[in-house]
Design an enzyme around this catalytic site. Structure first.
Site, PDB file in Angstrom:
ATOM      1  N   PHE A   1       0.866  -1.190  -0.244  1.00 40.18           N
ATOM      2  CA  PHE A   1       0.042  -0.089   0.090  1.00 40.18           C
ATOM      3  C   PHE A   1       1.020   1.269  -0.022  1.00 40.18           C
ATOM      4  O   PHE A   1       1.584   1.415   1.113  1.00 40.18           O
ATOM      5  CB  PHE A   1      -0.967   0.108   1.285  1.00 40.18           C
ATOM      6  CG  PHE A   1      -1.775   1.315   1.333  1.00 40.18           C
ATOM      7  CD1 PHE A   1      -2.921   1.204   0.291  1.00 40.18           C
ATOM      8  CD2 PHE A   1      -1.447   2.343   1.889  1.00 40.18           C
ATOM      9  CE1 PHE A   1      -3.766   2.292   0.130  1.00 40.18           C
ATOM     10  CE2 PHE A   1      -2.453   3.341   1.656  1.00 40.18           C
ATOM     11  CZ  PHE A   1      -3.595   3.273   1.069  1.00 40.18           C
TER      12      PHE A   1
ATOM     13  N   ASP B   1       9.240   2.667   1.900  1.00 39.43           N
ATOM     14  CA  ASP B   1       7.990   3.545   2.397  1.00 39.43           C
ATOM     15  C   ASP B   1       7.872   2.844   3.804  1.00 39.43           C
ATOM     16  O   ASP B   1       7.539   1.999   4.098  1.00 39.43           O
ATOM     17  CB  ASP B   1       6.878   2.890   1.608  1.00 39.43           C
ATOM     18  CG  ASP B   1       5.457   3.760   2.170  1.00 39.43           C
ATOM     19  OD1 ASP B   1       5.415   4.164   2.983  1.00 39.43           O
ATOM     20  OD2 ASP B   1       4.258   3.494   1.305  1.00 39.43           O
TER      21      ASP B   1
ATOM     22  N   LYS C   1       2.559   9.651   8.422  1.00 37.66           N
ATOM     23  CA  LYS C   1       1.615   9.488   9.497  1.00 37.66           C
ATOM     24  C   LYS C   1       2.163  10.116  10.767  1.00 37.66           C
ATOM     25  O   LYS C   1       1.423  10.952  11.298  1.00 37.66           O
ATOM     26  CB  LYS C   1       1.504   7.807   9.515  1.00 37.66           C
ATOM     27  CG  LYS C   1       0.432   7.332   8.204  1.00 37.66           C
ATOM     28  CD  LYS C   1       0.162   5.844   8.666  1.00 37.66           C
ATOM     29  CE  LYS C   1      -1.176   5.585   7.573  1.00 37.66           C
ATOM     30  NZ  LYS C   1      -0.536   4.837   6.420  1.00 37.66           N
TER      31      LYS C   1
HETATM   32  C1  LIG Z   1      -1.032   5.234   5.001  1.00 37.14           C
HETATM   33  C2  LIG Z   1      -0.009   4.608   4.112  1.00 37.14           C
HETATM   34  C3  LIG Z   1       0.412   5.667   2.883  1.00 37.14           C
HETATM   35  C4  LIG Z   1      -0.433   6.597   2.363  1.00 37.14           C
HETATM   36  O1  LIG Z   1      -0.714   7.576   3.216  1.00 37.14           O
HETATM   37  P1  LIG Z   1      -1.701   8.796   3.040  1.00 37.14           P
HETATM   38  O2  LIG Z   1      -1.429  10.066   4.110  1.00 37.14           O
HETATM   39  O3  LIG Z   1      -3.253   8.257   3.481  1.00 37.14           O
HETATM   40  O4  LIG Z   1      -1.618   9.360   1.620  1.00 37.14           O
HETATM   41  C5  LIG Z   1       1.281   5.090   2.152  1.00 37.14           C
HETATM   42  N1  LIG Z   1       2.064   4.261   2.442  1.00 37.14           N
HETATM   43  C6  LIG Z   1       1.856   3.492   3.675  1.00 37.14           C
HETATM   44  C7  LIG Z   1       2.910   2.342   3.826  1.00 37.14           C
HETATM   45  C8  LIG Z   1       0.862   3.784   4.295  1.00 37.14           C
HETATM   46  O5  LIG Z   1       0.785   2.901   5.380  1.00 37.14           O
END
Ligand SMILES: *Cc1c(COP(=O)(O)O)cnc(C)c1O
Length: 395
Positions: free
Chosen positions: A133, A219, A248
């Site tokens: 994700f 990420d 986050k």
């Molecule tokens: C939540 C998340 C995202 C996306 O972040 P947003 O602030 O919702 O755009 C991207 N990568 C990972 C691993 C995430 O957990």
């Protein structure tokens, strides 16, 4: 007003509406309290309304909120240096550069543009992993290895193949393409169900990327800032990524994201290549400065490790839980009988927020400052909820 008619229907009807939070506790409109073991999806790592963050944001709001990137502000350079030091492990600067944005998806968009700019010569492919994700904007979505989330939004931007996660052979094959610029991978797949790869996976990716002249982009949007017991989850495996994305927990709830790149890679980006109206603005930066300051002073890495093992042990001792995976305070409990949605609803009913990250797994991502009594109280609620569901299922 809780009439949701004017909100676009991208989310299901919420089970509860909150009006206030304090530490690991949330309050609904009726004044009922809930233990928050979701933390706004791994965002409020210092808990709700942390006094130091509240104070910093309030003071900054009364001083200077925004000037745009046509002008400088005194906070962004300082915060960038702190992030760079945390990427280096906390003691020494890593020697990279930071681009500020407003979300995790935007942080990944920046990483993707950095990769294409850096690689040049027709190399544009960013290889990601299945079940990953990376966000909902189009390029981040294309890099998200979940076909179901692409449906209805095609055509996806080109150049985003996904290979099985934790499979070095599959990645080696994908990297043989002459058009590959980078690999984008979560250190732990969060939304995919809190999936921790084998301990040699990230280092293996590092070697493969070096061998093929591709960037390793990690990420850390969900795993960053102490959640797994290190500042960043890649640090458990002792390697140096080329690009790291984060968001986050960065502002403890203030919307802010960042993309860090090693200096030689960041150098590919020159004035005009990328931008963000809000990125790096004083209000967000004040939140980040305060958040990171408290995180270092409170040793959130140590706290996540200790609290995480207490939570993990407690969950692991329950009959209805077949296994616990994750690291620090990013954990998922595998339910032997499935029914994670029902379990999460039963916990909510009993005053505990947890998330059914998979149909058969519950995710826990509480504040890194969560207390032992709160962990024990949450465990008691989970135990009772799972027992209740088992009894109901046996009838
Ligand atoms: C939540 C998340 C995202 C996306 O972040 P947003 O602030 O919702 O755009 C991207 N990568 C990972 C691993 C995430 O957990």
């Amino acid at each position: 007003m809780t009439d949701r008619r004017f909100l676009m229907g991208t989310y299901p009807e919420p089970p509860v509406t909150f009006v206030r939070g304090e530490g690991s506790v949330l309050f609904d409109a009726e004044g009922r309290s809930y233990l928050d073991f979701i933390g706004g999806l791994a965002v409020t790592s210092l808990g709700h309304a942390h006094p130091a963050v509240t104070e910093a944001v309030s003071r900054q709001a009364a001083t200077l909120t925004h000037v745009s990137n046509l002008y400088g502000n005194v906070l962004a350079p300082e915060v960038a240096a702190t992030i760079d030091r945390l990427i280096g492990g906390g003691e020494e600067q890593a020697g990279g550069q930071v681009f500020f944005c407003n979300s995790g998806a935007e942080a990944n968009e920046c990483a993707i543009k950095v990769a294409r700019r850096w690689a040049g010569r027709g190399r544009y492919v960013v290889v990601s992993t299945e079940n990953s994700f990376h966000g909902r904007t189009l390029a981040a979505l294309a890099a998200t290895g979940q076909a179901a989330k692409h449906t209805g939004f095609e055509p996806m931007p080109a150049g985003f193949p996904a290979v099985p996660f934790d499979d070095l052979e599959a990645m080696a094959k994908a990297l043989e393409g002459a058009d590959v610029a980078a690999v984008l991978v979560e250190a732990i797949q969060g939304e995919g169900g809190v999936v921790v790869p084998s301990s040699d996976y990230l280092r293996g990716l590092r070697d493969l990327c070096t061998e093929h002249g591709a960037l390793l982009m990690v990420d850390e949007v969900q795993t960053g800032f102490g959640r797994t017991g290190e500042w960043f989850a890649f640090q458990h495996e002792h390697l140096e990524p080329d690009v790291v994305t984060m968001a986050k927990a960065l502002g403890n709830g203030m919307p802010v994201g960042a993309c860090w790149a090693r200096a030689e890679v960041a150098a590919a980006m020159v004035p005009g290549d990328h931008g963000s109206t809000f990125g790096g603005q004083p209000l967000a930066m004040a939140a980040v400065r305060a958040t990171l300051g408290v995180m270092e002073a409170e040793d959130v890495c140590g706290r996540a490790t200790a609290a995480g093992s207490r939570l993990r042990d407690g969950l692991g001792s329950l009959d209805a839980i077949g296994g616990v995976r994750g690291r620090g305070l990013l954990l998922a409990a595998q339910l032997t009988g499935g029914g994670a949605a029902a379990a999460s609803a039963a916990c909510l009913e009993a005053g505990l927020l947890v998330n059914a990250v998979r149909p058969d797994a519950l995710r826990f991502s509480p504040s890194l400052l969560v207390g032992n009594e709160q962990i024990d109280a949450a465990l008691a609620i989970v135990a009772a909820a799972l027992e209740g569901l088992q009894r109901a299922g046996a009838q």
